[in-house]
Design an enzyme around this catalytic site. Sequence first.
Site, PDB file in Angstrom:
ATOM      1  N   CYS A  21      40.678 -35.687  28.073  1.00 54.58           N
ATOM      2  CA  CYS A  21      41.821 -34.933  27.523  1.00 54.58           C
ATOM      3  C   CYS A  21      42.932 -34.738  28.548  1.00 54.58           C
ATOM      4  O   CYS A  21      44.055 -34.378  28.192  1.00 54.58           O
ATOM      5  CB  CYS A  21      41.359 -33.585  26.990  1.00 54.58           C
ATOM      6  SG  CYS A  21      40.069 -33.735  25.761  1.00 54.58           S
TER       7      CYS A  21
ATOM      8  N   HIS B  89      47.358 -29.121  26.291  1.00 54.48           N
ATOM      9  CA  HIS B  89      46.426 -29.952  25.528  1.00 54.48           C
ATOM     10  C   HIS B  89      45.913 -29.120  24.355  1.00 54.48           C
ATOM     11  O   HIS B  89      45.479 -27.976  24.533  1.00 54.48           O
ATOM     12  CB  HIS B  89      45.277 -30.395  26.440  1.00 54.48           C
ATOM     13  CG  HIS B  89      44.101 -30.890  25.675  1.00 54.48           C
ATOM     14  ND1 HIS B  89      44.217 -31.834  24.687  1.00 54.48           N
ATOM     15  CD2 HIS B  89      42.782 -30.550  25.728  1.00 54.48           C
ATOM     16  CE1 HIS B  89      43.027 -32.067  24.172  1.00 54.48           C
ATOM     17  NE2 HIS B  89      42.137 -31.294  24.785  1.00 54.48           N
TER      18      HIS B  89
ATOM     19  N   ASN C  18      41.726 -31.689  17.877  1.00 54.66           N
ATOM     20  CA  ASN C  18      41.817 -32.109  19.277  1.00 54.66           C
ATOM     21  C   ASN C  18      41.914 -33.638  19.328  1.00 54.66           C
ATOM     22  O   ASN C  18      40.951 -34.329  19.018  1.00 54.66           O
ATOM     23  CB  ASN C  18      40.560 -31.607  20.001  1.00 54.66           C
ATOM     24  CG  ASN C  18      40.526 -31.972  21.467  1.00 54.66           C
ATOM     25  OD1 ASN C  18      41.253 -32.852  21.922  1.00 54.66           O
ATOM     26  ND2 ASN C  18      39.674 -31.305  22.211  1.00 54.66           N
TER      27      ASN C  18
HETATM   28  N1  ACO Z   1      30.187 -24.374  11.255  1.00 59.25           N
HETATM   29  C1  ACO Z   1      29.399 -23.293  11.141  1.00 59.25           C
HETATM   30  N2  ACO Z   1      28.637 -22.848  12.128  1.00 59.25           N
HETATM   31  C2  ACO Z   1      28.659 -23.517  13.286  1.00 59.25           C
HETATM   32  C3  ACO Z   1      29.450 -24.652  13.494  1.00 59.25           C
HETATM   33  C4  ACO Z   1      30.241 -25.075  12.404  1.00 59.25           C
HETATM   34  N3  ACO Z   1      31.041 -26.147  12.485  1.00 59.25           N
HETATM   35  N4  ACO Z   1      29.281 -25.088  14.752  1.00 59.25           N
HETATM   36  C5  ACO Z   1      28.413 -24.252  15.331  1.00 59.25           C
HETATM   37  N5  ACO Z   1      28.013 -23.314  14.456  1.00 59.25           N
HETATM   38  C6  ACO Z   1      27.095 -22.222  14.649  1.00 59.25           C
HETATM   39  C7  ACO Z   1      26.129 -22.462  15.784  1.00 59.25           C
HETATM   40  O1  ACO Z   1      25.038 -23.235  15.331  1.00 59.25           O
HETATM   41  C8  ACO Z   1      25.728 -21.055  16.142  1.00 59.25           C
HETATM   42  O2  ACO Z   1      24.756 -20.601  15.232  1.00 59.25           O
HETATM   43  P1  ACO Z   1      23.536 -19.675  15.715  1.00 59.25           P
HETATM   44  O3  ACO Z   1      24.194 -18.415  16.214  1.00 59.25           O
HETATM   45  O4  ACO Z   1      22.753 -19.513  14.477  1.00 59.25           O
HETATM   46  O5  ACO Z   1      22.863 -20.451  16.796  1.00 59.25           O
HETATM   47  C9  ACO Z   1      27.016 -20.238  15.878  1.00 59.25           C
HETATM   48  O6  ACO Z   1      27.822 -21.062  15.030  1.00 59.25           O
HETATM   49  C10 ACO Z   1      27.782 -19.900  17.134  1.00 59.25           C
HETATM   50  O7  ACO Z   1      27.879 -21.089  17.910  1.00 59.25           O
HETATM   51  P2  ACO Z   1      28.624 -21.094  19.272  1.00 59.25           P
HETATM   52  O8  ACO Z   1      28.474 -22.419  19.916  1.00 59.25           O
HETATM   53  O9  ACO Z   1      28.251 -19.873  20.035  1.00 59.25           O
HETATM   54  O10 ACO Z   1      30.134 -20.903  18.767  1.00 59.25           O
HETATM   55  P3  ACO Z   1      31.414 -20.690  19.619  1.00 59.25           P
HETATM   56  O11 ACO Z   1      32.066 -19.434  19.273  1.00 59.25           O
HETATM   57  O12 ACO Z   1      31.178 -20.997  21.076  1.00 59.25           O
HETATM   58  O13 ACO Z   1      32.356 -21.841  19.044  1.00 59.25           O
HETATM   59  C11 ACO Z   1      33.122 -24.035  19.658  1.00 59.25           C
HETATM   60  C12 ACO Z   1      31.948 -23.186  19.139  1.00 59.25           C
HETATM   61  C13 ACO Z   1      34.234 -23.971  18.619  1.00 59.25           C
HETATM   62  C14 ACO Z   1      32.649 -25.459  19.831  1.00 59.25           C
HETATM   63  C15 ACO Z   1      33.609 -23.440  20.992  1.00 59.25           C
HETATM   64  O14 ACO Z   1      32.513 -23.275  21.873  1.00 59.25           O
HETATM   65  C16 ACO Z   1      34.652 -24.307  21.635  1.00 59.25           C
HETATM   66  O15 ACO Z   1      35.748 -24.438  21.152  1.00 59.25           O
HETATM   67  N6  ACO Z   1      34.353 -24.900  22.797  1.00 59.25           N
HETATM   68  C17 ACO Z   1      35.296 -25.753  23.464  1.00 59.25           C
HETATM   69  C18 ACO Z   1      35.073 -27.128  22.974  1.00 59.25           C
HETATM   70  C19 ACO Z   1      36.226 -28.062  23.165  1.00 59.25           C
HETATM   71  O16 ACO Z   1      37.377 -27.711  23.115  1.00 59.25           O
HETATM   72  N7  ACO Z   1      35.880 -29.321  23.350  1.00 59.25           N
HETATM   73  C20 ACO Z   1      36.830 -30.353  23.325  1.00 59.25           C
HETATM   74  C21 ACO Z   1      36.831 -31.216  24.503  1.00 59.25           C
HETATM   75  S1  ACO Z   1      37.261 -30.443  25.952  1.00 59.25           S
HETATM   76  C22 ACO Z   1      38.776 -29.909  25.704  1.00 59.25           C
HETATM   77  O17 ACO Z   1      39.508 -30.495  24.957  1.00 59.25           O
HETATM   78  C23 ACO Z   1      39.155 -28.686  26.369  1.00 59.25           C
END
Ligand code: ACO
Length: 329
Positions: free
Chosen positions: A112, A248, A278
């Site tokens: 990214c 980004h 993204n």
């Molecule tokens: N729909 C419903 N529930 C979901 C989904 C979904 N799509 N995805 C995960 N869950 C559930 C999980 O299973 C978990 O359930 P549990 O509590 O029963 O175990 C619950 O939601 C919470 O999951 P978390 O991983 O704690 O959720 P979080 O608030 O961290 O959000 C996310 C997840 C959106 C991926 C977040 O961590 C994030 O944005 N991380 C950054 C990722 C990113 O940007 N990556 C891109 C590449 S790097 C960059 O560009 C910066």
Amino acid sequence: MQTTITGLGSYLPEKILTNADLEKMVDTSNEWIIERTGVSERRILSKEESSSTMGAEAALAAIRAADISVKSIDLIIVATCSPDGMFPSTANRIQAIIGAKNAVCFDINSACNGFLSGLIVGNSLINSKQYNNALIIGSEALSRLVDWSDRNTCVLFGDGAGAVILEKSKNDAFGIVDFQFGSDGNNGDLLFATGPGSIKNELVKEAKIIMDGQNVFKHAVNTMSAVTKDLLKQTNLTIEDIDLCIPHQANIRILNAIAKNLSIDEGAMFSNVNKYGNTSAASIPIALTEAFYANMLNEGDTLLFTAFGAGLNWGSVILNWGQINKPEK
Ligand code: ACO
């Protein structure tokens, strides 16, 4: 000598994949995706398209805006982590599509952060006086790497391309002011793609994105905030000097947390993550093009770009915007 952006353009595939569509594919909901990511929909390339075809469309739009001939392009640098194939480079493929036969071509993969890396490599090569201009493209076909059965990742990403023409600035008031980058290979396993590569793993045939979302989130917020603070200090600027931050487009919560850490006003932080998700290395040039055509960029504005991605890699760039013509679209 400064280098400056003299043309820009983007390409988004026609097909829109909404959160409602995703509800039918994995166990998720529109409410969850919007609350946790800010994404409502994303674009998905067609069977006939690839990173090179999308990148070529964005490149041609940037070339038209810069009003230069294709044959005068000296360098094509493509930032992508979803290239058409291992080789030849996506830059070479785009060269062939657009007919830029005098250009030197190569790809950059810093995920990214790739577009900012490309911008600064192009800037340095122009400053070396060997080249007059560079076509810098971010193009991503992430839908080809996403595991469409993994709700943790498939809701986040989208496809698209953006491009800029970088040239020596005719006016020292406009152009790239300064930059700062960082890398941390020890945390590479927080976000990676399986699939084609030289690691021998009989089990892995298909490309898939594997991510530790929560850790990526924390690193993204902390490093983009820190690298921007360092760059402001390095340039003797303050956040009040920044007219528009174009980060980004990872996730609206990441952008909001950076805005809070850096005290960036709501109107000074550009976001279109709701429409495209993204798009990795393509997200900054797509956002910049959108801001330009929405008349949000004024001559003399100080712009801040900041990015973070797999690697881990991150960086920030400050640029004084010199106005350019808007060609007929
Ligand atoms: N729909 C419903 N529930 C979901 C989904 C979904 N799509 N995805 C995960 N869950 C559930 C999980 O299973 C978990 O359930 P549990 O509590 O029963 O175990 C619950 O939601 C919470 O999951 P978390 O991983 O704690 O959720 P979080 O608030 O961290 O959000 C996310 C997840 C959106 C991926 C977040 O961590 C994030 O944005 N991380 C950054 C990722 C990113 O940007 N990556 C891109 C590449 S790097 C960059 O560009 C910066």
